[in-house]
Design a protein around this motif. Structure first.
Motif: not given
Length: 187
Positions: A140-143, A147-159, A164-176
């Motif tokens: 799920t996270e990979t899918k 498209n939102i890796r290395n973003s500077d802001t929180w991004e909304f996923n409509a699916e 989501y907010y990613f610090i780098n390619d490995i570490t990120g946050y998901r907010l439900n």
């Protein structure tokens, strides 16, 4: 006896006014011990006045059989006016930041809210705190996060409706996001 019977309603009203007055100051400034003792004195004056009135009422009825009693109407109007004025003042102290009563109400509500939130603390933590991803991604996270890796802001996923907010390619946050059904999205 006639004089005592005339004084007893005055004692009752004076005690009543004093109880209302001290009740207002109790609500405005607090101090249950201080104002409570004064209210007890006012209640005692009311009780003494009522006791005098009970004792002398039979003899006073015999003496005042033909006289009209306009004084009772004036006393009732005065008591009603004092009740309305002091009641409005007490209600004003319950409005936030206007008196000790408002702070007591705030404290009672906060304690009540805390006790109800403790019952749901596990579910609230799971729903409201962002999850941290470290290295391993599920399908799920990979899918969704491709498209939102290395973003500077929180991004909304409509699916899935998550942020989501990613610090780098490995570490990120998901907010439900749990308030989506109400029409708002709180972070």
């Amino acid at each position: 006896m006639k004089v005592i019977h005339k004084i007893s309603p005055v004692l009752i009203l004076a005690g009543y006014f004093y109880v209302l007055y001290e009740g207002y100051f109790l609500c405005q400034f607090g101090g249950v011990r201080y104002h409570g003792q004064k209210m007890a004195v006012g209640a005692a004056v009311m009780a003494v006045g009522f006791l005098f009135w009970l004792i002398t009422r039979k003899k006073a009825k015999e003496q005042q059989a033909g006289k009209k009693q306009y004084l009772w109407i004036a006393e009732l109007v005065a008591a009603g006016a004092a009740t309305i004025i002091c009641g409005a003042a007490v209600i004003r102290t319950a409005i936030p930041y206007n008196g000790a009563l408002s702070w007591k109400i705030y404290e009672w509500r906060r304690i009540n809210d805390e006790s109800s939130s403790k019952d749901n603390s596990d579910t609230n933590k799971e729903e409201n705190e962002p999850e941290i991803f470290n290295g391993t991604e599920t399908e799920t996270e990979t899918k969704t996060s491709g498209n939102i890796r290395n973003s500077d802001t929180w991004e909304f996923n409509a699916e899935d409706g998550d942020m989501y907010y990613f610090i780098n390619d490995i570490t990120g946050y998901r907010l439900n996001v749990v308030d989506a059904a109400c029409g708002s999205r709180l972070l």
